[in-house]
Write an enzyme that holds these catalytic residues in place. Sequence first.
Site, PDB file in Angstrom:
ATOM      1  N   GLY A  12       4.678  -1.968  10.746  1.00  0.00           N
ATOM      2  CA  GLY A  12       3.672  -1.076  10.152  1.00  0.00           C
ATOM      3  C   GLY A  12       2.517  -1.879   9.586  1.00  0.00           C
ATOM      4  O   GLY A  12       2.015  -1.588   8.494  1.00  0.00           O
ATOM      5  N   SER A  14      -0.513  -2.089  10.655  1.00  0.00           N
ATOM      6  CA  SER A  14      -1.825  -1.631  11.115  1.00  0.00           C
ATOM      7  C   SER A  14      -2.668  -0.955  10.036  1.00  0.00           C
ATOM      8  O   SER A  14      -3.864  -0.762  10.213  1.00  0.00           O
ATOM      9  CB  SER A  14      -1.646  -0.660  12.290  1.00  0.00           C
ATOM     10  OG  SER A  14      -0.832   0.427  11.911  1.00  0.00           O
ATOM     11  N   ARG A  15      -2.019  -0.594   8.937  1.00  0.00           N
ATOM     12  CA  ARG A  15      -2.769   0.105   7.868  1.00  0.00           C
ATOM     13  C   ARG A  15      -2.196  -0.276   6.510  1.00  0.00           C
ATOM     14  O   ARG A  15      -1.089  -0.815   6.422  1.00  0.00           O
ATOM     15  CB  ARG A  15      -2.667   1.624   8.037  1.00  0.00           C
ATOM     16  CG  ARG A  15      -3.428   2.158   9.209  1.00  0.00           C
ATOM     17  CD  ARG A  15      -3.475   3.678   9.213  1.00  0.00           C
ATOM     18  NE  ARG A  15      -2.245   4.283   9.623  1.00  0.00           N
ATOM     19  CZ  ARG A  15      -1.542   5.142   8.879  1.00  0.00           C
ATOM     20  NH1 ARG A  15      -1.962   5.471   7.678  1.00  0.00           N
ATOM     21  NH2 ARG A  15      -0.429   5.658   9.357  1.00  0.00           N
ATOM     22  N   ASN A  90       7.970  -3.325   6.392  1.00  0.00           N
ATOM     23  CA  ASN A  90       7.010  -2.513   5.630  1.00  0.00           C
ATOM     24  C   ASN A  90       6.879  -1.082   6.145  1.00  0.00           C
ATOM     25  O   ASN A  90       6.485  -0.193   5.396  1.00  0.00           O
ATOM     26  CB  ASN A  90       5.639  -3.217   5.686  1.00  0.00           C
ATOM     27  CG  ASN A  90       4.510  -2.307   5.262  1.00  0.00           C
ATOM     28  OD1 ASN A  90       4.283  -2.098   4.065  1.00  0.00           O
ATOM     29  ND2 ASN A  90       3.786  -1.729   6.224  1.00  0.00           N
ATOM     30  N   SER A 142      10.289   0.613  -3.095  1.00  0.00           N
ATOM     31  CA  SER A 142       9.348   1.404  -3.899  1.00  0.00           C
ATOM     32  C   SER A 142       9.869   1.532  -5.321  1.00  0.00           C
ATOM     33  O   SER A 142      11.091   1.555  -5.543  1.00  0.00           O
ATOM     34  CB  SER A 142       9.183   2.810  -3.316  1.00  0.00           C
ATOM     35  OG  SER A 142       8.436   3.618  -4.212  1.00  0.00           O
ATOM     36  N   TYR A 155      13.152  10.052   0.511  1.00  0.00           N
ATOM     37  CA  TYR A 155      12.431   8.777   0.428  1.00  0.00           C
ATOM     38  C   TYR A 155      13.075   7.856  -0.619  1.00  0.00           C
ATOM     39  O   TYR A 155      13.272   6.664  -0.391  1.00  0.00           O
ATOM     40  CB  TYR A 155      10.976   9.086   0.069  1.00  0.00           C
ATOM     41  CG  TYR A 155      10.038   7.915  -0.053  1.00  0.00           C
ATOM     42  CD1 TYR A 155       9.562   7.249   1.071  1.00  0.00           C
ATOM     43  CD2 TYR A 155       9.588   7.494  -1.304  1.00  0.00           C
ATOM     44  CE1 TYR A 155       8.671   6.193   0.951  1.00  0.00           C
ATOM     45  CE2 TYR A 155       8.689   6.442  -1.438  1.00  0.00           C
ATOM     46  CZ  TYR A 155       8.237   5.797  -0.294  1.00  0.00           C
ATOM     47  OH  TYR A 155       7.353   4.752  -0.418  1.00  0.00           O
ATOM     48  N   VAL A 156      13.436   8.442  -1.764  1.00  0.00           N
ATOM     49  CA  VAL A 156      14.056   7.652  -2.836  1.00  0.00           C
ATOM     50  C   VAL A 156      15.416   7.112  -2.381  1.00  0.00           C
ATOM     51  O   VAL A 156      15.748   5.949  -2.621  1.00  0.00           O
ATOM     52  CB  VAL A 156      14.201   8.506  -4.119  1.00  0.00           C
ATOM     53  CG1 VAL A 156      15.075   7.796  -5.142  1.00  0.00           C
ATOM     54  CG2 VAL A 156      12.832   8.806  -4.711  1.00  0.00           C
ATOM     55  N   ALA A 157      16.185   7.967  -1.693  1.00  0.00           N
ATOM     56  CA  ALA A 157      17.491   7.506  -1.203  1.00  0.00           C
ATOM     57  C   ALA A 157      17.317   6.357  -0.214  1.00  0.00           C
ATOM     58  O   ALA A 157      18.054   5.374  -0.238  1.00  0.00           O
ATOM     59  CB  ALA A 157      18.243   8.667  -0.547  1.00  0.00           C
ATOM     60  N   LYS A 159      14.763   4.228  -0.053  1.00  0.00           N
ATOM     61  CA  LYS A 159      14.263   3.023  -0.724  1.00  0.00           C
ATOM     62  C   LYS A 159      15.327   2.391  -1.626  1.00  0.00           C
ATOM     63  O   LYS A 159      15.411   1.165  -1.734  1.00  0.00           O
ATOM     64  CB  LYS A 159      12.996   3.351  -1.530  1.00  0.00           C
ATOM     65  CG  LYS A 159      11.797   3.740  -0.671  1.00  0.00           C
ATOM     66  CD  LYS A 159      11.402   2.654   0.311  1.00  0.00           C
ATOM     67  CE  LYS A 159      10.057   2.929   0.979  1.00  0.00           C
ATOM     68  NZ  LYS A 159       9.708   1.889   1.971  1.00  0.00           N
ATOM     69  N   ILE A 188       0.135   2.718  -5.138  1.00  0.00           N
ATOM     70  CA  ILE A 188      -0.858   1.865  -4.472  1.00  0.00           C
ATOM     71  C   ILE A 188      -1.824   2.736  -3.669  1.00  0.00           C
ATOM     72  O   ILE A 188      -1.400   3.671  -2.983  1.00  0.00           O
ATOM     73  CB  ILE A 188      -0.151   0.862  -3.513  1.00  0.00           C
ATOM     74  CG1 ILE A 188       0.990   0.108  -4.235  1.00  0.00           C
ATOM     75  CG2 ILE A 188      -1.158  -0.101  -2.905  1.00  0.00           C
ATOM     76  CD1 ILE A 188       0.590  -0.722  -5.415  1.00  0.00           C
TER      77      ILE A 188
HETATM   78  P1  NAP Z   1       0.521   3.933   5.223  1.00  0.00           P
HETATM   79  O1  NAP Z   1      -0.856   3.636   4.750  1.00  0.00           O
HETATM   80  O2  NAP Z   1       0.897   5.333   5.518  1.00  0.00           O
HETATM   81  O3  NAP Z   1       0.820   3.009   6.519  1.00  0.00           O
HETATM   82  C1  NAP Z   1       2.052   3.102   7.147  1.00  0.00           C
HETATM   83  C2  NAP Z   1       2.171   2.074   8.236  1.00  0.00           C
HETATM   84  O4  NAP Z   1       3.494   2.185   8.809  1.00  0.00           O
HETATM   85  C3  NAP Z   1       1.196   2.292   9.378  1.00  0.00           C
HETATM   86  O5  NAP Z   1       0.849   1.040   9.901  1.00  0.00           O
HETATM   87  C4  NAP Z   1       2.029   3.081  10.409  1.00  0.00           C
HETATM   88  O6  NAP Z   1       1.588   2.906  11.747  1.00  0.00           O
HETATM   89  C5  NAP Z   1       3.371   2.424  10.209  1.00  0.00           C
HETATM   90  N1  NAP Z   1       4.499   3.241  10.634  1.00  0.00           N
HETATM   91  C6  NAP Z   1       4.796   4.517  10.295  1.00  0.00           C
HETATM   92  N2  NAP Z   1       5.929   4.915  10.897  1.00  0.00           N
HETATM   93  C7  NAP Z   1       6.365   3.847  11.623  1.00  0.00           C
HETATM   94  C8  NAP Z   1       7.465   3.613  12.479  1.00  0.00           C
HETATM   95  N3  NAP Z   1       8.370   4.562  12.727  1.00  0.00           N
HETATM   96  N4  NAP Z   1       7.590   2.394  13.065  1.00  0.00           N
HETATM   97  C9  NAP Z   1       6.671   1.433  12.854  1.00  0.00           C
HETATM   98  N5  NAP Z   1       5.610   1.589  12.063  1.00  0.00           N
HETATM   99  C10 NAP Z   1       5.451   2.782  11.466  1.00  0.00           C
HETATM  100  O7  NAP Z   1       1.623   3.410   4.181  1.00  0.00           O
HETATM  101  P2  NAP Z   1       1.474   2.405   2.938  1.00  0.00           P
HETATM  102  O8  NAP Z   1       1.094   3.186   1.739  1.00  0.00           O
HETATM  103  O9  NAP Z   1       0.689   1.205   3.327  1.00  0.00           O
HETATM  104  O10 NAP Z   1       3.003   2.014   2.742  1.00  0.00           O
HETATM  105  C11 NAP Z   1       3.583   0.859   3.322  1.00  0.00           C
HETATM  106  C12 NAP Z   1       4.982   0.678   2.771  1.00  0.00           C
HETATM  107  O11 NAP Z   1       4.921   0.581   1.339  1.00  0.00           O
HETATM  108  C13 NAP Z   1       5.912   1.837   3.081  1.00  0.00           C
HETATM  109  O12 NAP Z   1       7.218   1.364   3.328  1.00  0.00           O
HETATM  110  C14 NAP Z   1       5.884   2.644   1.795  1.00  0.00           C
HETATM  111  O13 NAP Z   1       7.043   3.417   1.643  1.00  0.00           O
HETATM  112  C15 NAP Z   1       5.769   1.545   0.763  1.00  0.00           C
HETATM  113  N6  NAP Z   1       5.230   1.992  -0.521  1.00  0.00           N
HETATM  114  C16 NAP Z   1       3.967   2.485  -0.617  1.00  0.00           C
HETATM  115  C17 NAP Z   1       3.500   2.896  -1.863  1.00  0.00           C
HETATM  116  C18 NAP Z   1       2.117   3.443  -2.075  1.00  0.00           C
HETATM  117  O14 NAP Z   1       1.808   3.842  -3.199  1.00  0.00           O
HETATM  118  N7  NAP Z   1       1.259   3.477  -1.074  1.00  0.00           N
HETATM  119  C19 NAP Z   1       4.316   2.799  -2.991  1.00  0.00           C
HETATM  120  C20 NAP Z   1       5.592   2.289  -2.841  1.00  0.00           C
HETATM  121  C21 NAP Z   1       6.037   1.881  -1.610  1.00  0.00           C
HETATM  122  P3  NAP Z   1       0.609   4.003  12.486  1.00  0.00           P
HETATM  123  O15 NAP Z   1      -0.706   3.940  11.786  1.00  0.00           O
HETATM  124  O16 NAP Z   1       0.516   3.549  13.905  1.00  0.00           O
HETATM  125  O17 NAP Z   1       1.269   5.331  12.325  1.00  0.00           O
END
Ligand code: NAP
Length: 247
Positions: A12, A14-15, A90, A142, A155-157, A159, A188
């Site tokens: 993941g 890419s974003r 990730n 998380s 999601y909590v389960a 993580k 974030i």
């Molecule tokens: P995001 O902006 O939604 O980006 C998600 C990334 O994961 C994208 O690159 C997406 O690719 C990829 N992805 C989704 N489903 C996938 C799959 N089945 N296989 C491979 N790649 C997949 O998410 P983020 O906020 O950066 O979060 C990243 C990580 O941090 C996650 O594990 C999230 O649970 C954790 N997290 C985030 C926060 C927060 O506040 N943002 C807080 C705690 C934990 P595509 O673009 O191609 O779909």
Amino acid sequence: MSELPKVALVTGGSRGIGRACAERLAKDGFEVFLTYVSRPEEADKVVAAIEAAGGKAKAFKLDASDRDAVSAFFANEIKDKASLEVLVNNAGITKDGLIIRMKDEDWDRVIQVNLTGAFACLREASKIMVKQRQGRIVNIASVVGQMGNAGQANYVAAKAGLIGLTKSAARELAGRGITVNAVTPGFIQTDMTASLPEAIVSKMLESIPLGRLGGSEDIAAAVSFLAGPGAGYVTGQVLAVNGGMYM
Ligand code: NAP
């Protein structure tokens, strides 16, 4: 024989947080392999940004929750072709809802991507790292996996499970020089949190002692530390990067 490239794999990548980790690890000197699932154009932008900054990167379409595809990816793209130095698990999604209304498919999909996907990648990476007798694995969990959150039981389960997986893998792999740690981001600013209503964001801000949302680069800095030379004696740990919202 030429030396194999030293690769950091970011699922993941890419974003959002994954992108920041990919760019940071490239700056740290790794060739970065990043995966995406639905938006190739975003993955291409990350590769271009890394190359423009003088680094090396490749993007791969790979659904982390597809165990056969994960095995094939490691066999075809990594085994005997790269020295896999770092895995950052990730890739993650949310499908929120209260427990009494939660659909089976929303429970299953969130567990599949966030937990089973991380396990599948960790298992394949471990096979390679065990032979190398070195490696760093960082799982992005998380803060809610530590404190719970109404409306996010799936999601909590997942993580919280990822934290358990981290600690077990750390014990299994330590003897082979492999460290396994988790980073638990707080709130974030990424696409994942962008659609939250203003009222929820303001309420959340009240619970963050540092008084601001985190940036993806805050998480990337923690990952860089855990993947770097200064963290060789750190394993089985949960590094909270949450502005103090849960201590
Ligand atoms: P995001 O902006 O939604 O980006 C998600 C990334 O994961 C994208 O690159 C997406 O690719 C990829 N992805 C989704 N489903 C996938 C799959 N089945 N296989 C491979 N790649 C997949 O998410 P983020 O906020 O950066 O979060 C990243 C990580 O941090 C996650 O594990 C999230 O649970 C954790 N997290 C985030 C926060 C927060 O506040 N943002 C807080 C705690 C934990 P595509 O673009 O191609 O779909």
